[in-house]
Design a protein around this motif. Structure first.
Motif, short mmCIF file in Angstrom:
data_model
loop_
_atom_site.label_atom_id
_atom_site.label_comp_id
_atom_site.label_asym_id
_atom_site.label_seq_id
_atom_site.Cartn_x
_atom_site.Cartn_y
_atom_site.Cartn_z
N ALA A 41 8.60 -0.65 -3.95
CA ALA A 41 7.65 -1.25 -4.88
C ALA A 41 6.32 -1.37 -4.16
N TYR A 42 5.23 -1.08 -4.85
CA TYR A 42 3.90 -1.26 -4.29
C TYR A 42 3.38 -2.62 -4.71
N SER A 43 2.82 -3.35 -3.79
CA SER A 43 2.25 -4.66 -4.11
C SER A 43 0.91 -4.48 -4.83
N PRO A 44 0.39 -5.54 -5.43
CA PRO A 44 -0.93 -5.43 -6.07
C PRO A 44 -2.00 -4.91 -5.10
N MET A 45 -1.92 -5.36 -3.86
CA MET A 45 -2.89 -4.93 -2.86
C MET A 45 -2.74 -3.43 -2.58
N MET A 46 -1.49 -2.98 -2.43
CA MET A 46 -1.22 -1.56 -2.20
C MET A 46 -1.73 -0.73 -3.35
N TRP A 47 -1.49 -1.22 -4.54
CA TRP A 47 -1.85 -0.45 -5.73
C TRP A 47 -3.37 -0.26 -5.81
N ARG A 48 -4.11 -1.25 -5.34
CA ARG A 48 -5.58 -1.10 -5.31
C ARG A 48 -5.97 0.10 -4.45
N SER A 49 -5.33 0.22 -3.29
CA SER A 49 -5.61 1.35 -2.40
C SER A 49 -5.23 2.67 -3.06
N ILE A 50 -4.05 2.68 -3.63
CA ILE A 50 -3.57 3.91 -4.23
C ILE A 50 -4.48 4.34 -5.38
N LYS A 51 -4.96 3.37 -6.14
CA LYS A 51 -5.87 3.74 -7.23
C LYS A 51 -7.16 4.34 -6.69
N LYS A 52 -7.61 3.86 -5.54
CA LYS A 52 -8.81 4.45 -4.95
C LYS A 52 -8.56 5.88 -4.51
N VAL A 53 -7.39 6.10 -3.93
CA VAL A 53 -7.02 7.47 -3.55
C VAL A 53 -7.02 8.35 -4.81
N GLN A 54 -6.38 7.85 -5.85
CA GLN A 54 -6.31 8.62 -7.10
C GLN A 54 -7.70 8.94 -7.64
N ASN A 55 -8.57 7.95 -7.61
CA ASN A 55 -9.88 8.16 -8.22
C ASN A 55 -10.73 9.17 -7.47
N ALA A 457 -1.88 7.47 1.57
CA ALA A 457 -2.15 6.09 1.93
C ALA A 457 -1.39 5.71 3.20
N ALA A 458 -0.13 6.08 3.27
CA ALA A 458 0.67 5.76 4.44
C ALA A 458 0.15 6.50 5.68
N SER A 459 -0.29 7.73 5.49
CA SER A 459 -0.78 8.51 6.62
C SER A 459 -2.06 7.91 7.18
N ALA A 460 -2.89 7.37 6.28
CA ALA A 460 -4.13 6.74 6.72
C ALA A 460 -3.79 5.55 7.61
N VAL A 461 -2.78 4.78 7.21
CA VAL A 461 -2.36 3.65 8.03
C VAL A 461 -1.86 4.15 9.37
N GLU A 462 -1.05 5.18 9.32
CA GLU A 462 -0.48 5.76 10.53
C GLU A 462 -1.58 6.20 11.50
N GLN A 463 -2.63 6.79 10.94
CA GLN A 463 -3.67 7.38 11.78
C GLN A 463 -4.58 6.32 12.42
#
Length: 586
Positions: A41-55, A457-463
RNA sequence: CGGGGUGUGGCGCAGUCCGGUAGCGCACCUGCUUUGGGAGCAGGAAGUCGUAGGUUCAAAUCCUGCCACCCCGACCA
């Protein structure tokens, strides 16, 4: 947004099942919650990041003329049988499948070529409607053999998949090139440096393909790069230049068979015949290529000091998968125990392919399908039929690269995007055609283009993560700035924090106001763990000196100043950060 | 699928070898104090010990089956 209303939940300990840094930190920061293996499950905070990636992806693809659609992810097996991919995906077990109450079989989409081709086939009638590029950002499913590493490898994930439809190979080249350059822009705009590498198309198929990799030690792919030449390739595909065998050009000697009791491997043979280097030997690896309806036995010849690339080999055999023969199968098919197989006296049951490294070898040493014996001074064409030569060799770091012969360097990376030239691989068997300018129906020439949205998103964290937590690049951070009020019981502090928060909001900044009733240490730790690119701290220095403090997460740099000064400096930095990375030529 | 390991409050763990009826830290709730680097005190809530069966006067602990999860190999965005 205010932190008191943002559902921020952080943890002190890493989850016991986390191995890699992105998984540990995203779980600790409460960005992801594991529902079961490979499902998050993605948290509200995670989803904000993912939406930015999508956009960012949307903006760049829209700019490149692609059109967003939404396709079903529950897909009839009938459709997949038309393309011929049903069997391949059932064989590899990658597709979840299920049935409805009428017993019709469905798969959960791992990609959407069939559906989109079906749609284009029915809605595109004329070449005048082409080119067309359709994309979606949607859930994909893969029954991964082993989900792991948090969001990096999961059963259900978000993927952007685009499909181009063209009238010809030449037109496809144009569409492909558009996507390729859009990909570089997409990753740069996210603040990520992606490396484009030559790749194997795998199950998707097609003629050309390129992967986009983010460098990370925990990456699952090995990439070979020839520095300064622009050559980069996945090891599955990579080529290198190999020095000829020392035996090349020698006069052929007569074949002899020698006893080699219990000597099976190249290393053991070298010990037994110290004067013969491994590069004068030929290993024979026995495998079977698994096809939908049958299994084909193959003998693969390769120089003793080299290794086989299984992907290249699979492509050569045309099979769905390659399996090593078991000891029992080897004995049954060659008449000799494991370790003594060779091209000399080999049963007709095997198709034979020799790696290019074997071409030109003379007086070589190999097995002869007799237990405890090897053949020496073997000559291809005399002692066994000249085989088909093909590149089935694994290129290795340090070997000369294919462009200018510079030594190849090895990197590890995470695959975040993959583009393919499909040609008519799907349109032809599915009968998806349009009427060309000659008045005749012809199949679409297609390309397909994926980006793993959640994986990015996960890769960005990793990097970018450090020992304190996540470090988001500005363009994909859930909030660009956090305003941390260190003591919410002191009115001057809360009022100032509010003022800063409002000023940044008015300037269009994504700002989080940390108004939670917590100790100052806990708030500062949370801000670092959550990885907001900039923080403004309202605390003691404001009370005593009327100074705010600003901090940049990535550099750790801090500066102080009056309210307006700090607000302005943050606005400037954020606006600069939103642009992502400078484009690097391509 | 092959090999290894683990299942105990929401999270991280001890207890299992040697059976005697469940504990620690974090988080959570109430109150008071505290506020520049994951605060203190007092009180509180929360676990049929993965599951099914067996042995026993007695099972988290011993035995058997099953399930889930994790790690090493093959798969991919």
């Amino acid at each position: 947004m205010r932190a008191t209303g943002a559902h921020i939940v952080t943890y002190r300990d890493d989850p016991a099942d986390a191995e890699v840094i992105s998984h540990k930190l995203m779980a600790r920061a409460g960005y992801i919650y594991k529902v079961s293996a490979g499902l998050y499950a993605y948290s509200p905070m995670m989803w904000r990041s993912i939406k930015k990636v999508q956009n960012i992806i949307r903006e760049e693809l829209d700019d490149a003329g692609a059109l967003e659609v939404q396709l079903p992810i529950l897909q009839s097996s009938e459709l997949w049988k038309k393309s011929g991919r049903w069997d391949a995906y059932q064989a590899s077990g990658t597709m979840f499948s299920t049935s409805d109450r009428k017993d019709a079989t469905y798969g959960l989409a791992p990609t959407a070529e069939e559906v989109v081709t079906d749609y284009a086939g029915s809605s595109v009638n004329s070449y005048k409607q082409l080119p067309l590029n359709l994309y979606q950002i949607h859930t994909k499913f893969r029954d991964e053999i082993r989900p792991r590493f948090g969001l990096l490898r999961v059963k259900e994930f978000l993927m952007k998949d685009a499909y181009s439809f063209d009238v010809s190979e030449e037109a496809l080249d144009v569409s492909y090139e558009k996507m390729r350059s859009a990909y570089y822009r997409i990753f740069e705009r996210m603040g990520l440096r992606a490396l484009g590498v030559d790749a194997d198309p795998g199950d998707i198929g097609g003629s050309g393909s390129m992967e986009f990799m983010l460098a990370a030690e925990t990456g699952e792919d090995d990439i070979l790069v020839e520095p300064g030449t622009g050559y980069a390739a996945n090891t599955e595909k990579a080529e290198s230049v190999l020095a000829a065998s020392p035996s090349a050009g020698e006069d052929a000697r007569a074949l002899r068979i020698e006893d080699t009791p219990n000597i099976r491997t190249v290393a053991e043979l070298q010990g037994f015949f110290p004067e013969i280097e491994a590069s004068r030997m030929v290993k024979t690896v026995l495998v079977k290529a698994v096809h939908a309806e049958e299994e084909v036995l193959w003998a693969v010849l390769i120089r003793g000091d080299q290794e086989i690339n299984e992907v290249k080999l699979r492509n050569h055999t045309g099979g769905l998968a390659i399996q090593m023969l078991t000891a029992a199968e080897i004995e049954e098919n060659t008449g000799a125990k494991q370790g003594f197989a060779g091209p000399v006296g080999l049963s007709d049951a095997f198709s034979v392919v020799a790696d290019l490294s074997v071409e030109g070898m003379v007086n070589l040493l190999c097995g002869c399908n007799e237990t405890d014996k090897h053949a020496l001074d073997v000559l291809p064409g005399r002692d066994f039929a000249v085989p088909t030569y093909a590149d089935v060799r694994l290129a290795r770091a340090g070997e000369p690269g294919p462009r200018e012969g510079k030594p190849l360097e090895l990197y590890r990376g995470i695959e975040v995007g993959h583009i393919f030239k499909l040609g008519t691989k799907y349109a032809a068997p599915m009968g998806a055609t349009f009427i060309g300018d000659n008045g005749k129906p012809q199949p679409f020439v297609m390309g397909c283009y994926g980006i793993g949205v959640s994986r990015v998103a996960a890769s960005a964290v990793e990097q970018f993560a450090d020992d304190k937590g996540i470090v988001w690049p500005v363009p994909i951070a859930p909030f660009e700035v956090v305003v941390t009020c260190l003591n919410v019981k002191k009115a001057p502090l809360t009022e100032t924090a509010e003022k800063v928060y409002e000023a940044l909001k008015a300037a269009g900044i994504d700002v989080l106001l940390d108004d939670r009733k917590m100790g100052p240490g806990a708030k500062l730790k949370d801000a670092e763990l959550l990885g907001f690119p900039y923080a403004i701290v309202v605390g003691r220095s404001w009370e005593k000196e009327g100074q705010l403090e600003a901090r940049e997460r990535a550099s750790g740099e801090g500066w102080a100043g009056g309210l307006d000064e700090i607000v302005q400096s943050i606005i400037h930095k954020v606006e600069a950060g939103r642009a992502g990375l400078e484009p690097e030529g391509r």
